[in-house]
Design an enzyme around this catalytic site. Structure first.
Site, mmCIF file in Angstrom:
data_model
loop_
_atom_site.group_PDB
_atom_site.id
_atom_site.type_symbol
_atom_site.label_atom_id
_atom_site.label_comp_id
_atom_site.label_asym_id
_atom_site.label_seq_id
_atom_site.Cartn_x
_atom_site.Cartn_y
_atom_site.Cartn_z
ATOM 1 N N ASP A 52 0.881 -1.164 0.000
ATOM 2 C CA ASP A 52 0.000 0.000 0.000
ATOM 3 C C ASP A 52 0.927 1.224 0.000
ATOM 4 O OD1 ASP A 52 -1.592 2.143 0.623
ATOM 5 O OD2 ASP A 52 -2.562 1.205 2.359
ATOM 6 N N TYR A 141 -7.761 15.697 -9.919
ATOM 7 C CA TYR A 141 -6.680 14.950 -10.584
ATOM 8 C C TYR A 141 -5.640 15.922 -11.143
ATOM 9 C CZ TYR A 141 -4.785 11.534 -14.020
ATOM 10 O OH TYR A 141 -4.002 10.690 -14.779
ATOM 11 N N LYS A 145 -1.754 16.414 -10.257
ATOM 12 C CA LYS A 145 -0.690 16.258 -11.263
ATOM 13 C C LYS A 145 0.232 17.478 -11.290
ATOM 14 C CE LYS A 145 -1.459 12.105 -12.689
ATOM 15 N NZ LYS A 145 -0.554 11.054 -12.191
HETATM 16 C C1 AKB Z 1 -7.580 9.834 -17.383
HETATM 17 O O1 AKB Z 1 -8.425 9.874 -18.291
HETATM 18 O O2 AKB Z 1 -7.795 10.161 -16.221
HETATM 19 C C2 AKB Z 1 -6.191 9.382 -17.746
HETATM 20 C C3 AKB Z 1 -5.321 10.534 -18.086
HETATM 21 C C4 AKB Z 1 -5.433 11.194 -19.390
HETATM 22 O O3 AKB Z 1 -4.522 10.927 -17.281
HETATM 23 N N1 AKB Z 1 -6.243 8.447 -18.831
#
Ligand code: AKB
Length: 315
Positions: A52, A141, A145
């Site tokens: 993990d 996300y 990133k």
């Molecule tokens: C997503 O769709 O989240 C991934 C990406 C493009 O990082 N495939």
């Protein structure tokens, strides 16, 4: 890279990367780790450990046990799941990354982690998005990133850690399905074309996103990690892409092989919103110039290969 620890090894990238790395560097030199264990080549063809990535001590002890000199940190939640569970995404995506960076710092390992086209946002130039540009994503996300790219750069500048990364587009493969991404439609469509002869897309027609076939993505990882550091002006992370298309174009390409293939739409507002915030197409010139990035597969070549391989797999 002589001894490599890979996290998230049973995910979409890891399931194929492990085989490629074991082929190049020797099976015993690639330590696959994942939070789950399933019967697969990844588990049986070389060292495998349950891990993990939130458990920093366990990660350190596995890395130490095998005396690794490279860490490839793949474990992460993708865009749609991260949007549904933003706090979990922050904790897992950032917590796992910082643990992997710390292990690498303590053991002086070379380090790789993928970034994404998700690191861009609505204010980013949409077409031929440059390497260095506005990065103000509106998804959790994307926030992860961008923060991850900056953190990896920080470890390079502060501690001299050899961190490298790629901004991947949607990755298409027939081996392991992606899970919880926005670009997943471009994988599902091939499965459904073969199984049902039709597909209902959750991404609307006219929505362009960058994509890449998995063999090109794997080669890009190896080439970047093997690149002479003296040639790297950038590190975290490089734009890479092989093609940009919208749903009607992939459907038309599939129809060349399955003429009766039918496409319909039932747009998912969440994933459509994420897609709308991402570029139409990114510019990979820096990756080409600094370490020779090159993609072999375009939409036509990828579609032919995907359909052939999936027919064998599903028969
Ligand atoms: C997503 O769709 O989240 C991934 C990406 C493009 O990082 N495939």
């Amino acid at each position: 890279m002589k001894k490599i620890l890979v996290t998230g090894a049973l995910g979409q990238i890891g399931s194929e990367l492990i085989g490629k790395l074991r082929g190049i560097y020797g099976a015993e030199n690639v330590i696959a780790t994942d939070i789950r264990k399933v019967e697969s080549d990844v588990v049986t063809n070389g060292p495998f450990e349950l891990l993990d990535v939130m458990d920093d001590k366990a990660m350190f002890s596995i890395a130490k046990k095998y005396e690794v000199d490279t860490v490839m940190h793949l474990a992460a939640l993708l865009s749609a799941t991260a949007e549904a569970k933003p706090l979990l995404a922050w904790n897992l995506n950032m917590g796992g990354l910082v643990n992997a960076l710390e292990v690498s710092r303590e053991l002086n390992c070379q380090f790789f982690t993928p970034s994404s086209i998700g690191a861009f946002g609505p204010a980013t130039p949409k077409d031929s998005t440059p390497q260095d540009t506005i990065q103000r994503p509106t998804t959790m996300y994307g926030v992860n990133k961008v923060a991850g790219e900056l953190l990896c750069d920080y470890y390079f500048h502060k501690f001299g850690l050899d961190t490298r990364g790629l901004r991947f587009p949607g990755l298409i493969s027939y081996v392991a399905p992606p899970g919880g991404g926005t670009t997943d439609y471009a994988v599902e469509i091939y499965y459904e074309a073969i199984k049902e002869g039709k597909y209902t897309s959750y991404i609307d027609k006219g929505t362009y996103m960058d994509m890449m076939y998995m063999p090109d993505a794997l080669q890009a990882i190896v080439s970047l990690m093997e690149a002479d550091p003296a040639n790297l002006k950038h590190r975290n992370s490089f734009n890479v892409t092989a093609m940009s298309f919208e749903p009607e174009q992939i459907a038309a390409e599939i129809r060349k092989h399955i003429p009766s293939f039918e496409m319909s739409y039932n747009v998912d507002p969440v994933r459509q919103g994420i897609a709308n915030s991402w570029p139409n197409s990114i510019d990979a010139t820096c990756a080409m110039e600094e370490w020779g990035f090159k993609a072999e597969y375009d939409l036509e070549k990828m579609t032919k290969d995907m359909l052939e391989k999936l027919k064998q797999k599903l028969s």
